[in-house]
Design an enzyme around this catalytic site. Structure first.
Site, PDB file in Angstrom:
ATOM      1  N   LYS A  13      34.789  45.579  40.453  1.00  0.00           N
ATOM      2  CA  LYS A  13      33.417  45.098  40.230  1.00  0.00           C
ATOM      3  C   LYS A  13      33.374  43.585  40.414  1.00  0.00           C
ATOM      4  O   LYS A  13      34.384  42.890  40.240  1.00  0.00           O
ATOM      5  CB  LYS A  13      32.904  45.455  38.834  1.00  0.00           C
ATOM      6  CG  LYS A  13      33.627  44.806  37.644  1.00  0.00           C
ATOM      7  CD  LYS A  13      33.066  43.466  37.187  1.00  0.00           C
ATOM      8  CE  LYS A  13      33.921  42.853  36.075  1.00  0.00           C
ATOM      9  NZ  LYS A  13      34.094  41.453  36.056  1.00  0.00           N
ATOM     10  N   VAL A  97      45.209  41.298  40.312  1.00  0.00           N
ATOM     11  CA  VAL A  97      45.373  41.450  38.855  1.00  0.00           C
ATOM     12  C   VAL A  97      44.957  40.159  38.135  1.00  0.00           C
ATOM     13  O   VAL A  97      45.167  39.060  38.644  1.00  0.00           O
ATOM     14  CB  VAL A  97      46.849  41.795  38.547  1.00  0.00           C
ATOM     15  CG1 VAL A  97      47.099  41.891  37.049  1.00  0.00           C
ATOM     16  CG2 VAL A  97      47.229  43.103  39.226  1.00  0.00           C
ATOM     17  N   ALA A  99      42.048  38.876  37.612  1.00  0.00           N
ATOM     18  CA  ALA A  99      41.281  38.183  38.644  1.00  0.00           C
ATOM     19  C   ALA A  99      39.782  38.152  38.381  1.00  0.00           C
ATOM     20  O   ALA A  99      39.036  37.531  39.122  1.00  0.00           O
ATOM     21  CB  ALA A  99      41.539  38.854  39.988  1.00  0.00           C
ATOM     22  N   LEU A 101      38.013  41.024  38.242  1.00  0.00           N
ATOM     23  CA  LEU A 101      37.480  42.132  39.034  1.00  0.00           C
ATOM     24  C   LEU A 101      37.600  43.467  38.291  1.00  0.00           C
ATOM     25  O   LEU A 101      37.375  44.530  38.872  1.00  0.00           O
ATOM     26  CB  LEU A 101      38.216  42.209  40.377  1.00  0.00           C
ATOM     27  CG  LEU A 101      38.078  40.958  41.267  1.00  0.00           C
ATOM     28  CD1 LEU A 101      39.018  41.040  42.461  1.00  0.00           C
ATOM     29  CD2 LEU A 101      36.636  40.790  41.759  1.00  0.00           C
ATOM     30  N   GLY A 103      40.168  45.144  37.229  1.00  0.00           N
ATOM     31  CA  GLY A 103      41.189  46.036  37.804  1.00  0.00           C
ATOM     32  C   GLY A 103      41.742  47.051  36.813  1.00  0.00           C
ATOM     33  O   GLY A 103      41.845  48.242  37.136  1.00  0.00           O
ATOM     34  N   GLY A 104      42.091  46.606  35.627  1.00  0.00           N
ATOM     35  CA  GLY A 104      42.648  47.519  34.618  1.00  0.00           C
ATOM     36  C   GLY A 104      41.604  48.504  34.124  1.00  0.00           C
ATOM     37  O   GLY A 104      41.863  49.705  34.018  1.00  0.00           O
ATOM     38  N   ASP A 138      34.564  46.922  29.489  1.00  0.00           N
ATOM     39  CA  ASP A 138      34.089  47.206  30.856  1.00  0.00           C
ATOM     40  C   ASP A 138      34.313  48.657  31.277  1.00  0.00           C
ATOM     41  O   ASP A 138      33.834  49.075  32.333  1.00  0.00           O
ATOM     42  CB  ASP A 138      34.828  46.321  31.871  1.00  0.00           C
ATOM     43  CG  ASP A 138      34.332  44.887  31.856  1.00  0.00           C
ATOM     44  OD1 ASP A 138      33.290  44.626  31.234  1.00  0.00           O
ATOM     45  OD2 ASP A 138      35.008  44.032  32.471  1.00  0.00           O
TER      46      ASP A 138
HETATM   47  P1  ATP Z   1      38.399  41.725  33.570  1.00  0.00           P
HETATM   48  O1  ATP Z   1      37.556  41.331  34.739  1.00  0.00           O
HETATM   49  O2  ATP Z   1      37.984  43.044  32.944  1.00  0.00           O
HETATM   50  O3  ATP Z   1      38.638  40.652  32.582  1.00  0.00           O
HETATM   51  P2  ATP Z   1      40.730  41.287  35.088  1.00  0.00           P
HETATM   52  O4  ATP Z   1      40.436  41.759  36.481  1.00  0.00           O
HETATM   53  O5  ATP Z   1      40.563  39.827  34.822  1.00  0.00           O
HETATM   54  O6  ATP Z   1      39.824  42.113  34.118  1.00  0.00           O
HETATM   55  P3  ATP Z   1      43.017  42.980  34.977  1.00  0.00           P
HETATM   56  O7  ATP Z   1      43.355  43.034  36.437  1.00  0.00           O
HETATM   57  O8  ATP Z   1      42.335  44.160  34.399  1.00  0.00           O
HETATM   58  O9  ATP Z   1      42.165  41.681  34.660  1.00  0.00           O
HETATM   59  O10 ATP Z   1      44.402  42.675  34.226  1.00  0.00           O
HETATM   60  C1  ATP Z   1      44.487  42.072  32.979  1.00  0.00           C
HETATM   61  C2  ATP Z   1      45.830  42.396  32.320  1.00  0.00           C
HETATM   62  O11 ATP Z   1      45.915  43.804  32.084  1.00  0.00           O
HETATM   63  C3  ATP Z   1      47.066  42.026  33.126  1.00  0.00           C
HETATM   64  O12 ATP Z   1      47.916  41.281  32.286  1.00  0.00           O
HETATM   65  C4  ATP Z   1      47.732  43.346  33.477  1.00  0.00           C
HETATM   66  O13 ATP Z   1      49.143  43.279  33.438  1.00  0.00           O
HETATM   67  C5  ATP Z   1      47.219  44.311  32.410  1.00  0.00           C
HETATM   68  N1  ATP Z   1      47.048  45.692  32.916  1.00  0.00           N
HETATM   69  C6  ATP Z   1      47.267  46.820  32.220  1.00  0.00           C
HETATM   70  N2  ATP Z   1      46.992  47.900  32.963  1.00  0.00           N
HETATM   71  C7  ATP Z   1      46.568  47.474  34.155  1.00  0.00           C
HETATM   72  C8  ATP Z   1      46.138  48.126  35.350  1.00  0.00           C
HETATM   73  N3  ATP Z   1      46.107  49.458  35.464  1.00  0.00           N
HETATM   74  N4  ATP Z   1      45.755  47.347  36.373  1.00  0.00           N
HETATM   75  C9  ATP Z   1      45.756  45.998  36.271  1.00  0.00           C
HETATM   76  N5  ATP Z   1      46.179  45.345  35.176  1.00  0.00           N
HETATM   77  C10 ATP Z   1      46.578  46.052  34.126  1.00  0.00           C
END
Ligand code: ATP
Length: 286
Positions: A13, A97, A99, A101, A103-104, A138
């Site tokens: 997203k 990761v 980022a 977006l 991802g988790g 999210d």
């Molecule tokens: P948001 O936008 O919701 O804040 P993000 O994109 O900034 O999320 P993520 O990519 O979700 O952040 O990753 C945040 C943390 O979650 C990382 O430290 C990562 O190691 C951990 N994590 C646990 N499971 C996952 C997964 N399936 N994919 C990505 N990161 C994960």
């Protein structure tokens, strides 16, 4: 009948605007933001196994154990719906990761939806959304996807007109930002440029991409972009290269640009994609 395996896209997203209204007594922040699904995705493959949870992930910095949000989602599903077998999860990560977006969260959402299919449970999305809340704010949004206004801590969702097929260039500079750090360092006194959500929502609902692009704001830039000037630089570069507007997504550091047409976006993508940053040419979708 139970299926052999399920393959599902876990889409990223972007935020077309973010405002932080206030810090609540419980420490959470009250938000008003627009969430938008893009085609960039992780691929999740699920297979029923005898018992337990096995997880394989191709990304070196993402844990393959119970710390993975997709693992937590599988555990929740097995426990809550008293499934008598286990699941094997394969995650092919493409979404950068830490980022901004989600991802988790999107992997966790895909596991809940995928296990529902795999075990032919017929659980409604609305129920999965309630289940997913404990995994992260999210996750409910990621289960539904599309174009939504999110309020509260991000969990009160209102569907907007689906904004499909807008061309997007995503740039992730080589730094990772923790969402917790950004909220901890948010200083309301420094927020001067707040989004006018009525204008943003109206632009989306009437598909005025230019008006939307010009009015996108993310108050979290006051923390992330102030510390990392590269974010301002990438935003300016995207606009120089023809983006109608550009913004940091979530708590960053990913920056995106919205483009009128694919040709201009491709040119911008090719110019900027020199190996220094992670770059993606994608589009908005449901
Ligand atoms: P948001 O936008 O919701 O804040 P993000 O994109 O900034 O999320 P993520 O990519 O979700 O952040 O990753 C945040 C943390 O979650 C990382 O430290 C990562 O190691 C951990 N994590 C646990 N499971 C996952 C997964 N399936 N994919 C990505 N990161 C994960």
């Amino acid at each position: 009948m139970r299926m052999e395996f399920v393959e599902i896209k876990a889409k990223a997203k972007i935020n077309l605007s973010i405002d932080v209204i206030k810090k609540r007594e419980d420490g959470y922040h009250e938000l008003k933001m627009v969430m938008q699904t893009v085609e960039l995705h992780d691929s999740i493959r699920l297979k029923a196994v005898k018992s337990g949870i096995e997880l394989i992930c191709n990304h070196p910095f993402v844990p393959s154990d119970s710390r993975n949000l997709a693992y937590k989602a599988a555990q929740l599903f097995l426990d809550k719906y008293k499934v008598k077998s286990g699941v094997r999860i394969e995650i092919e990560k493409r979404i950068p990761v830490s980022a901004g977006l989600a991802g988790g969260s999107t992997d966790a959402a895909a596991v809940l939806k995928g296990m529902n299919e795999l075990f032919s449970m017929g659980i409604e999305d609305s129920r999965l959304m309630m289940d997913g809340k404990v995994l992260g704010a999210d996750v409910p949004y990621c289960i539904k996807g599309g174009t939504m206004l999110a309020e509260g801590i991000g969990d009160i969702l209102t569907e907007l007109n689906p904004l499909e097929n807008v061309v997007v260039v995503l740039i992730k500079p080589g730094l990772s930002v923790s969402t917790a750090w950004v909220y901890k360092n948010l200083d309301f006194g420094k927020i001067v440029d707040k989004p006018d959500m009525d204008i943003v929502v109206e632009a989306i609902n009437s598909r005025k991409i230019d008006v939307l692009a010009k009015n996108m704001r993310n108050v979290l830039e006051t923390v992330t972009a102030e510390k990392y000037n590269i974010i301002h630089h990438i935003k300016e570069r995207l606009v120089e290269l023809g983006a109608l507007g550009s913004l940091m997504s979530g708590s960053g550091p990913t920056v995106f640009g919205l483009f009128e047409d694919r040709k201009t976006a491709e040119k911008a993508y090719n110019t900027i994609n020199s190996g220094k940053w992670e770059c993606f040419l994608t589009h908005t979708t449901r």
